[in-house]
Structure formats: C-alpha cells, structure tokens
Design an enzyme around this catalytic site. Sequence first.
Site, mmCIF file in Angstrom:
data_model
loop_
_atom_site.group_PDB
_atom_site.id
_atom_site.type_symbol
_atom_site.label_atom_id
_atom_site.label_comp_id
_atom_site.label_asym_id
_atom_site.label_seq_id
_atom_site.Cartn_x
_atom_site.Cartn_y
_atom_site.Cartn_z
ATOM 1 N N GLU A 1 -3.243 24.009 -23.641
ATOM 2 C CA GLU A 1 -3.784 24.055 -25.378
ATOM 3 C C GLU A 1 -2.959 23.566 -25.655
ATOM 4 O OE1 GLU A 1 -2.294 27.065 -28.525
ATOM 5 O OE2 GLU A 1 -3.710 26.807 -29.284
ATOM 6 N N GLY B 1 7.165 23.837 -28.983
ATOM 7 C CA GLY B 1 8.846 24.277 -28.583
ATOM 8 C C GLY B 1 8.418 25.523 -27.199
ATOM 9 N N GLU C 1 1.829 30.264 -26.356
ATOM 10 C CA GLU C 1 1.548 32.213 -25.644
ATOM 11 C C GLU C 1 0.996 32.406 -24.621
ATOM 12 O OE1 GLU C 1 0.936 30.343 -28.125
ATOM 13 O OE2 GLU C 1 -1.744 29.868 -28.864
ATOM 14 N N HIS D 1 7.092 34.977 -33.166
ATOM 15 C CA HIS D 1 5.330 33.804 -33.359
ATOM 16 C C HIS D 1 4.652 33.926 -31.880
ATOM 17 C CE1 HIS D 1 3.642 30.257 -34.741
ATOM 18 N NE2 HIS D 1 2.824 30.308 -33.253
ATOM 19 N N GLU D 2 4.932 33.888 -30.853
ATOM 20 C CA GLU D 2 4.290 33.993 -29.426
ATOM 21 C C GLU D 2 3.842 35.221 -29.297
ATOM 22 O OE1 GLU D 2 3.585 31.204 -28.901
ATOM 23 O OE2 GLU D 2 5.167 29.673 -29.752
ATOM 24 N N GLU E 1 -2.926 30.127 -35.735
ATOM 25 C CA GLU E 1 -1.221 29.425 -36.111
ATOM 26 C C GLU E 1 -0.902 30.002 -37.309
ATOM 27 O OE1 GLU E 1 0.503 29.006 -33.690
ATOM 28 O OE2 GLU E 1 -1.158 28.201 -32.015
HETATM 29 ZN ZN LIG Z 1 1.301 28.853 -32.271
#
Ligand SMILES: [Zn+2]
Length: 861
Positions: A144, A278, A281, A314-315, A337
């Site tokens: 990505e 960092g 996904e 988050h992921e 996001e």
């Molecule tokens: Zn994300």
Amino acid sequence: MKLTAAALTLMFTTATPALAAAQLGRDVVPIAYDITIDPNAQAMSFTGSETITVDVRTATRTITLNAADLAIGKASVDGKPVTFTMDDANQRITLTLPAAATVGKHTIAFAWTGKINESAAGFFAIDYTNGDGSKARMLATQFEAPDARRFAPMWDEPSFKAKFTLRAVAPKGQPAFSNMPGVVTRRPDGTQLYNFRQSPVMSSYLLFLGMGDMERKTVMAGKTEIGVITRKGVKDQGDYALASAKLLLTYYNDYFGQPYPLPKLDMIAGPGTSQFFGAMENWGAIFYFEPELLFDAKRATESGKQRIFTVVAHEMAHQWFGDLVTMSWWDDLWLNEGFASWMENKSAADLNPDWFARDAAVAFDREEGMAIDATAATHPIIRHVETVDQIGEAFDAGITYKKGQAVIGMIESTLGPDKFRAGIRAYMAKYKYGNTQTDQLWTELEKASGLPVASFARDFTLQGGVPLITMTGGTCKNGSTLVTLDQGRFGLDQASKAPQQWAVPLRVATIGDVPATTIVKSTKPYSLTVAGCGPVVVNLGKGSYTRVRYAAQPHAALVANYGKLALADRLGMLGDDYALARSGDQDFAVYAATLDAVPTDANPIEWSMVSEQLGRLSGLYAGSPLKARIDASTIRRLGPVLARIGYEAQPNESPLVANLREDLVGRLGGAGDPEVLTRARAYFAKLKTDPSAIPPAIRAPILATFAANATPAEWDDLLALTKAETNPVVKNGYVRLLGTAKDPALAMRALELVKGNDLTAQQKPTILRGVAGGHPDLAFDFAVANKALIDSLIEASSRAAFIPSLGAGSNDAAMPGKIQAYAEKYQPEAARGGARRSIATIAVRKAVADRMRAGVSDWAK
Ligand SMILES: [Zn+2]
C-alpha cells in the site's frame, strides 16, 4: 496502515492538478492470479512468473495493467507470445495482441526479474543482528498504496479485486508466510517451496509475502488461529499482542456482524523501521515494525504497551473496514483510515476502560487533526487523487487519519452508538468483498438512524477547515438558561479564516442537567434554551468537531466550576483555550486561567495534555530568551505533579499515572530540570554494567534526557553502547537518541554517521530525523548537501517531502527561502507539496509566536 508519529510532519498536500492518466480501463479485468516468486536475498533480487485469469468484457487488441521496476522477459496471452511496451512514467505495461481477444475468459502469463529494496516499498529486506551476533536478513512486502506492481504485473488498483494464489521459494530452514496458510515441500537442494492456499477476492495492495529465520506462536480465537511471527528468541514478547488480538477478534466479529473470513490471522514483527508507517493491514498477515507489536517487559513503558493494543486494534479493524469492504479509489482513503483510527479508541474504551481512551482522544487525536486543519495546508477529507504521487500524499496523518476519526466519532455521537453500529453492520453485509464510496456509508447510516446524516457529514468531508462556535448570554430565567450561539471559522492563518459554513451537530447543557441537542446551520446568531441554571457547556462531551469560545462571563463561570466538568469537557476546554490563544481569537490569559484551575490531583490525562502544551510553547520560542522563562515556569508547575506521583512505578497504580510519569520525566528533562538530569546521568552510568538498570517505566524519558543534555564524552559513551547493542529494537532506539543532543557539535557528529558504514540504510533516516528535532537547520543543510544519499534511503512515496520536512521546525528567517530554492532546483511543480507545507508550517509558527509573545511573557514572569 498505521503511520509513524514522524509521518505527521512528512505528509503533505498539493493543490497542483493531476498530470498523468487516471485509472486503468475496465475492458479487461482480473479474476485470479497464480504467482510464483523465487527470491535471491543475497543478490537483493527475485524472479517471478504468473498466470492471470482475466475476463475480457469488450473485445480488444491491447491490454494495459501495472508494472514498475520489473524486467519483464516474457509475456503471452492464451499461451501465445505477445509484444509489449513499458510506460515507466505511469508504471504500466501494455500488451498488443495479434488479433483482438474475444469476450470471455483468457489467460495472460508473464516471467520477470525484480528488485528487493532496502526501504519498505514493494519486496524489501530488513537486516539485523541476532542475539549471538550473527547477521540475518528478513524479507517482507509492503504494497500500500501502489507498490504491488513492483512485485508482479497486476491491475494494481483497489477496485480490481481478484483471488490470489501465491507460491514462494524459501531458503532451507526459513519459514515463509502469506495471507493464507501454506503447504511446504522440501526440494532436492534443501530449499522449500511454499504453496499458499487461494485467497478470497481482495485488492492487490493487501497481498503479503514474508520469510526469514523466524518463529511463530499461536492462540485460537473461536475458529480463527491467531499467530505472532518474530525473529528467533523473542516470540514470547508477542504474548500481549496475542491476548489483545484474541479479545479484539471476538469484539469485532460482534461489532461488524460478519465473522472474520480467513482461516488464520498472523501478525508479523519486522525488526526494522520506516520513516513512514508502523504497521500494515495485509489481509490475514498484518505486518508490524517490531516495537509496534512486541512488548519487551524489561524495557518498554506502559504507554508502549498501550500503543501495541492501539496499533493491533487499528490493523484488525481494517480486516473488515478496508480488507473485506474496500474504498473504490484512493479519493475515499479516509473511509479506511478514519474508521480504523476511530476504532482504536472505541475498542480500547470498551476493552480497557481504565485507559479513558475516548477522553485521551479529545486531548491528543482531536488536537492533531485540528492543528493542520486550521492552516492553509488543509484540504477536504475526500479529495480527488489521480497520480501515483498523489496517492502517497493521501496518507495524511492530520486530515485523513485524525480528522477522519473525529468526524466518524461525531456521527456516532449524533446517532447514538446502537444506531450507528446497526448502520455499520448493514453496510458490511451489503458490500462485503466489494468496493464503496463514502456516500454509500451515509446511506446505510441514514437508513439505520432515520437521520439525514449526509446533510451534515458532507460539510465536514467535502470542505477543509474547523468551525468555531461562540457562546454568549447564559442568563437564567424560570429554571432554564438562554444562550446565543454564533458560527464562524477557526484558523491560524489568513487563508484558513476565509468564511465558510457547516451544519454543526451540538449538545449544550448546564452542568449536570439534561443536554439540549441541536444543529447550528448558519452564521446567523442562534438562540437556544437549555434546561437548568448554572455554567453552560457547549459541545458537551466534545463529541462534535468544532472549537468553542465562551464570552468572558460564561468562561469565568466554567473556570470557577472546573472540577464539576466531565473529563472530556475539561480536556476540550484546555485544548480550545490554548488553540484560541494561538489563533488570536482569545487572550493567552484566558488559557492561563483555565490552566490555573487544573488541580495537582487532576486526572493524569489533564496533566499529560498540559505537559504537551507547555512543551509546544517552549518549542515555539526556541532560540529566544523567552524559552528559558517558559521552561522555568514549566518546572515550577509540573515538578510538584511529578513529586506527587514519584519516579518509581507503584503497585496497582493506574496505567494513566504511568503514562503521566513518562510524560513528566521527559518534559522536565527537556526543560533542563536539574533533578531529572542528575538522575538520568546516574542511571546511564549504571547501564554499562547492568542493561536493566533503568526501570522500564521511565527508561525512555531518562535516556531521552541523557541524550539531549549529553557532553561530548557522554555522547561517545552512548555511541559505544549503540555499537555494542545486539537487540535490533534497542539499537534503533539508541540510534535515534544519538541525533537528539542539544550541542550542535554533537549534532554534526550524528550527521557524519549518516555518511558512514556503522548504520543500516533504515537507521540513517532515523538519526537524521532525530537531528532535525533540535537542529532543523543543520539537518536540512546536511540533507541538501548529500541529496543523492538521502534520496536513496527514503521510500519513493515519501521522498519528495522528506528533505523539506527536515527544515519545517526551523525558527530561522532564512529557512523558507532555502526550502523554496531547493524545491525549485530539484522538484517539478507537482512534487512541491511537501516544500509548500513546510514553508506554511514555518509561517504559521512565526505568526503564532508573534501573536502570543506579550501574553506568554506576562504569564512566564
Ligand atoms: Zn490504517
């Protein structure tokens, strides 16, 4: 994708119109890819071959798909060789067939060689040292946004979903991992062939391949096997992430109303770094840089642990929101996001209530979004994207992530959590395995709630900027209070003050009474009657995305009753008053009055927020005499708070107290507090003989204090420690610290390391960014003088913005001109967004510093 903290200053916006052709045509679409990859890690290259089953929808003689940096040897259609041309500028390959392919299924085959990169784009390597001193190289992919095309020729756009079958050759004894489980066959030469099962239909940017000298640990969550994959010897550090992932999988299966659809979910820890992200996904194979996933109890702080939960949350949210249902095109990246960022705090608030995650989001995330949204560098959350460069720019930490999250939060707060979740479930059920645009989400939320969601949500997604609600009145009559609300715009510079209108949903209440709910739609003064008498809180709970300013009397009433406000409202008031002083809408003294109302035993998040505000204030006047007075004020104010909670972690203390201790030690150390400095030097001296001499709770800020204040001899000690360290994560941490010394001569020595051979390609930008924190002028000048070297160290997607971003913290009047000259010399107009943003940042900071100088000077007496 979860960005790094540094990415906030890296990402930028551009107002330049698109240059290249837009999206691929739909005459031919992929159905299934069958890809075989054979890497040569030593030579940093790989060979690949693939067969793509495609659906020809309109008979055609030419077929165009994406490919970048691949040396393609052979191409054929239905087994017959075809000619092809490469378009490097647009990262495309076009096949020309001898006769038109008929409507229906066909196969296309390619064979190629590609590069393994040093930075995290496409197929890349992470070099590290094992505990026994031996060298190791892990391989992984990062696709990505548009880098799957560096791995294999593909329709590398999110709406071309297809099934993927991946095969890969791995060295003897090294396991390989992908999105799906694999079966391994040993080959006569000792290497192994991994056959991974076919994936469900998905976007190309979610494909993953990794291999190395790794080990894996698993837990079951219902029918799903969850794994952590790490370098040798540290898999137990994945226990916290595994336990969190297990809780989260159950939570998300319920929240989204769709069970996680793959047989396994791996979380892979890469022992390297990126300046940009960092974690990523990839469906069923989430990649993390190691500190984002592994908890090292000997060294990591409580906030480091919370960060792991946050990144995992988050992921994992993306496994549904992003992977199962994907935006049609990068214009709507915020859907991915913003939602995943919002879900970090939603899930933490439900699964770890003692973190007060929703309140912390008011203190920190909301401020980050509004900070950039109140400058000329802002843009609408949804904006048109065409070129590859613009796709990179779409990963904008302030707007796409933080404002996106705040807007999602505002909609949940307006609809109520149950109706909001019902809308999300309907949206997931309707669009799973498909692609969407933002309006399709609004439609499902409207159906679930009966409220006209699009009518107010669009005001926040299709235009940039921050509303400002001003409250006057507040007189009590017959048991209720009459207030007047005015709508304007909050801006830190002239461009961001241009008039604009929003439909702002608001809750307004007298303290402790039932709130009135309304939508403030126009700039005309608006009267509202609120139940009860007493101080009035506008934007109760800080659910809506707006700044609030109070007239003098209602503000004084709130300050007098500060302790009776809910935590989110106290934090929101600290944030709004500080911001209004910055913009010039309110005197600094008004913020100072609110600050004085914060008691020593306030919620730790309040003091963490104050600590951050005072740190920013100090940075604003770096290089001027006022800085020393601000620092002295900071020590007077925060010193007693640290004394109260102590330097040592207490048994059973709140995780928020642990966070605060870390913040305060760091802030006071940065302000030059002699006690913190003495402690830092004493701890560091012990480190030579005892690697665990510093308690984990304060390890990071103690080391930061030591490094910032280092003498040349102390810096040499830190360098020796860095060179001797074998743990790759600890080593990366030391490398960053080497760049943070206040002494300019030591900053220059740190920069020399970027030219030497002691650091890896991924460590060099880390030290450079460290130097830019305290010496932006030195870092910028060095990077310009060594441009070719620096460019080679930075991922293509961040390259244009990186060097200009190094100068963005400068208070030197010459810096904007230097950045402009750099951009004009080296960058085409379309790539100057980063330079423009850095120049705008400097201009805003200067204007803010000038505006507040008198007020701050009075306060810091
Ligand atoms: Zn994300």
